[in-house]
Design a protein around this motif. Structure first.
Motif, mmCIF file in Angstrom:
data_model
loop_
_atom_site.group_PDB
_atom_site.id
_atom_site.type_symbol
_atom_site.label_atom_id
_atom_site.label_comp_id
_atom_site.label_asym_id
_atom_site.label_seq_id
_atom_site.Cartn_x
_atom_site.Cartn_y
_atom_site.Cartn_z
ATOM 1 N N ALA A 95 -65.562 16.477 28.026
ATOM 2 C CA ALA A 95 -64.663 17.539 27.552
ATOM 3 C C ALA A 95 -63.440 16.928 26.879
ATOM 4 O O ALA A 95 -63.023 15.816 27.194
ATOM 5 C CB ALA A 95 -64.231 18.416 28.724
ATOM 6 N N ASP A 96 -62.872 17.684 25.945
ATOM 7 C CA ASP A 96 -61.623 17.234 25.310
ATOM 8 C C ASP A 96 -60.430 17.557 26.196
ATOM 9 O O ASP A 96 -59.441 16.844 26.185
ATOM 10 C CB ASP A 96 -61.474 17.922 23.944
ATOM 11 C CG ASP A 96 -62.572 17.505 22.989
ATOM 12 O OD1 ASP A 96 -62.592 16.317 22.600
ATOM 13 O OD2 ASP A 96 -63.443 18.338 22.669
ATOM 14 N N SER A 97 -60.527 18.665 26.919
ATOM 15 C CA SER A 97 -59.470 18.976 27.883
ATOM 16 C C SER A 97 -60.078 19.690 29.083
ATOM 17 O O SER A 97 -61.095 20.377 28.958
ATOM 18 C CB SER A 97 -58.361 19.825 27.242
ATOM 19 O OG SER A 97 -58.891 20.993 26.661
ATOM 20 N N ILE A 98 -59.444 19.477 30.230
ATOM 21 C CA ILE A 98 -59.925 20.048 31.489
ATOM 22 C C ILE A 98 -58.722 20.563 32.262
ATOM 23 O O ILE A 98 -57.693 19.883 32.342
ATOM 24 C CB ILE A 98 -60.632 18.974 32.355
ATOM 25 C CG1 ILE A 98 -61.774 18.307 31.590
ATOM 26 C CG2 ILE A 98 -61.140 19.582 33.665
ATOM 27 C CD1 ILE A 98 -62.263 17.010 32.223
ATOM 28 N N ALA A 99 -58.884 21.749 32.841
ATOM 29 C CA ALA A 99 -57.810 22.296 33.679
ATOM 30 C C ALA A 99 -58.323 22.464 35.100
ATOM 31 O O ALA A 99 -59.479 22.826 35.312
ATOM 32 C CB ALA A 99 -57.365 23.657 33.132
ATOM 33 N N THR A 100 -57.460 22.161 36.061
ATOM 34 C CA THR A 100 -57.841 22.398 37.456
ATOM 35 C C THR A 100 -56.591 22.783 38.253
ATOM 36 O O THR A 100 -55.487 22.807 37.735
ATOM 37 C CB THR A 100 -58.541 21.172 38.067
ATOM 38 O OG1 THR A 100 -59.110 21.538 39.332
ATOM 39 C CG2 THR A 100 -57.569 20.018 38.309
ATOM 40 N N ASP A 101 -56.846 23.125 39.506
ATOM 41 C CA ASP A 101 -55.777 23.508 40.418
ATOM 42 C C ASP A 101 -55.635 22.477 41.519
ATOM 43 O O ASP A 101 -56.631 21.959 42.021
ATOM 44 C CB ASP A 101 -56.127 24.841 41.103
ATOM 45 C CG ASP A 101 -55.426 26.012 40.458
ATOM 46 O OD1 ASP A 101 -54.253 25.855 40.068
ATOM 47 O OD2 ASP A 101 -56.045 27.074 40.364
ATOM 48 N N GLY A 102 -54.396 22.195 41.915
ATOM 49 C CA GLY A 102 -54.184 21.443 43.145
ATOM 50 C C GLY A 102 -54.071 22.410 44.318
ATOM 51 O O GLY A 102 -54.530 22.119 45.416
ATOM 52 N N HIS A 103 -53.480 23.579 44.052
ATOM 53 C CA HIS A 103 -53.161 24.485 45.163
ATOM 54 C C HIS A 103 -54.343 25.299 45.683
ATOM 55 O O HIS A 103 -54.178 26.080 46.600
ATOM 56 C CB HIS A 103 -51.966 25.386 44.828
ATOM 57 C CG HIS A 103 -52.081 26.184 43.557
ATOM 58 N ND1 HIS A 103 -50.995 26.448 42.769
ATOM 59 C CD2 HIS A 103 -53.113 26.779 42.959
ATOM 60 C CE1 HIS A 103 -51.358 27.181 41.726
ATOM 61 N NE2 HIS A 103 -52.651 27.393 41.822
ATOM 62 N N LYS A 104 -55.506 25.126 45.098
ATOM 63 C CA LYS A 104 -56.676 25.782 45.677
ATOM 64 C C LYS A 104 -57.415 24.783 46.573
ATOM 65 O O LYS A 104 -56.997 24.508 47.667
ATOM 66 C CB LYS A 104 -57.567 26.361 44.583
ATOM 67 C CG LYS A 104 -56.965 27.609 43.942
ATOM 68 C CD LYS A 104 -57.851 28.193 42.870
ATOM 69 C CE LYS A 104 -57.187 29.392 42.212
ATOM 70 N NZ LYS A 104 -57.946 29.831 41.021
#
Ligand SMILES: *Cc1c(COP(=O)(O)O)cnc(C)c1O
Length: 478
Positions: A301-310
């Motif tokens: 992927a060119d960009s990836i988003a994720t959560d720390g708070h989950k």
């Protein structure tokens, strides 16, 4: 300046009550109340006990002219917390996808507030900047991402997606000969944005904030688990001439399903489009050898988003964005300001996020990862998935319909028709052993169970399952 000059002026009104915030007693009292809260969060009713009226009764008041004693303020807030929070940090909250808070992460979060560092630039907090850098390295390793990927720590996954998509917007327009940071979007070449029918609404919101919402967004059909159909994506890419951004998903918020990331990455690369992946909770599957195959392809992927708070179980607020094109990432997020004298060779965290002043929010992530280690994180993920399978198996054995393939930590169950399912959910929330929310999955009303908290034990699962079956049986009859 003498110490005296720092004291609040109203001190004459009642010096013994007016301990300045930060006093040892106040912090010790607060720590005790926090400890008591955590001690009971595993045992108490999950639903909030008080109504909003009761809350207003305790907390509402005319704002005082001269201020109130600090211990009284903390006492009333802690009291409200004991009775009016939903025990979502506890072990039997299975609503939405919320996670919990690991002790090390919570304690580190206290330090972050204590230090009160501005984590925007290295010059204001070398500590915040260096902790971010170290944590970013660990996260790339865990997710199997290239060491060259740039990383930003945002308030949540929506802003992580916003950041990744801003980088995307920069790059695809730059290739079309347009400098979006200088010219804005007015008169810019149109961008085609492709998302799946099952894209999380925060993707749509992030796109809208970037001026890429509405009719610019094309939706791709999904299969029975909510995965993007690769044939439909290929067809859409074929009919696209414009600069193009594709948004895929690693972890559907209802089913936990993953889009076919390898195929999507390949098709996207061939067409020259940018690939953004929303892995809010799903990215953490990569931490487990057992589940890592689900995320295969995400490294392209060119960009990836994720959560720390989950699923990583750090306190709110924490999202993380990874970007393969670190130059586009910085171009989209940083502005040269004369008074921000660059610290030359050191990394300035604000260059990778929309915010300027910001808390040192990588610190709880740093603590969580050190506390868990690789094996601990893997176990956290695997335990949650095992609990989810147990829920599915127990509900299915009792004759209720499981609507999804339980591939991760999400379970969808229907207790008969929509009316009865809704009744069961309401009764279960009222009963208080556990908490699950409702959803509509491909036209069916369902109860959603999300297991994403380190505190959940086998016993919590059995107790909750027992409550679900009991309540469901009762709600069979109006
Ligand atoms: C929760 C979630 C988001 C949004 O994350 P926030 O931290 O609430 O901004 C995006 N995508 C998916 C799949 C999610 O589960």
């Amino acid at each position: 300046m003498s110490d005296r000059a720092h004291r609040p002026r109203q001190q004459a009104a009642g010096p013994e009550d007016r301990r300045p915030a930060g006093s040892t007693e106040l912090l010790e009292y607060t720590a005790t109340r926090s400890r008591d809260y955590l001690a009971q969060v595993s045992h108490r009713r999950v639903a909030a006990e008080w109504t909003s009226e009761e809350l207003r009764g305790l907390l509402g008041r005319p704002l005082s002219a001269e201020g109130e004693p600090d211990p009284a303020i903390i006492e009333s807030l802690a009291h409200a917390g004991d009775h009016a929070t939903i025990a979502s940090s506890g072990p039997r909250y299975f609503g939405f996808v919320v996670g919990g808070n690991l002790p090390a992460a919570l304690a580190a979060d206290w330090l972050v507030s204590t230090w009160d560092q501005n984590g925007a630039i290295y010059a204001m907090s070398p500590l915040a900047a260096v902790v971010e850098e170290i944590t970013a390295g660990w996260l790339r390793e865990i997710a199997g991402l290239a060491a060259s990927m740039s990383v930003g720590f945002t308030t949540g996954c929506q802003m992580a997606s916003f950041t990744g998509l801003a980088a995307a917007r920069h790059r695809v327009l730059e290739r079309a000969g347009w400098d979006v940071e200088v010219e804005g979007l007015c008169g810019a070449p149109p961008i085609d944005v492709i998302v799946s029918d099952e894209a999380h609404y925060t993707i749509v919101m992030a796109l809208r904030l970037l001026g890429l919402g509405g009719r610019r967004v094309r939706r791709i059909a999904t299969d029975g688990q909510g995965r993007m159909r690769i044939d439909a994506l290929r067809a859409a890419l074929q009919s696209t001439r414009a600069p193009c951004i594709v948004c895929a998903q690693a972890g559907n918020v209802n089913t936990g399903a993953f889009d076919p990331l390898c195929e999507i990455a390949e098709a996207t690369r061939k067409s020259g489009a940018w690939l953004h992946v929303d892995g809010a909770f799903g990215l953490w599957a990569s931490a487990s050898p057992e589940y890592a195959t689900l995320t295969r392809g995400i490294e392209h992927a060119d960009s990836i988003a994720t959560d720390g708070h989950k699923w990583l179980n750090v306190p709110y607020d924490c999202g993380i964005v990874f970007c393969a094109d670190s130059q586009a990432h910085r171009a989209a997020m940083s502005l040269e300001a004369a008074y921000i004298v660059g610290s030359s060779c050191e990394r300035d965290p604000h260059e990778f996020v929309p915010e300027e002043s910001r808390r040192a929010r990588a610190t709880p992530v740093y603590a969580a990862l050190r506390s868990l280690g690789r094996a601990g994180l893997s176990r956290l993920v695997e335990d949650c998935c095992r609990h989810a399978r147990r829920f599915a198996q127990g509900l299915h054995a009792a004759g209720y319909e499981i609507l999804n393939d339980v591939v991760l930590n999400q379970v969808l169950v229907a207790f008969g028709d929509g009316e009865r399912t809704r009744r069961t959910i309401a009764a279960l929330q009222q009963e208080g052993t556990c908490w699950c929310g409702g959803t509509v999955w491909q036209g069916r009303t369902a109860m959603r169970i999300s297991v994403s908290n380190w505190r959940t034990t086998d016993e919590d699962v059995e107790r909750s399952l027992e409550a679900m079956l009991r309540v469901a049986a009762l709600s069979a009859h109006g």
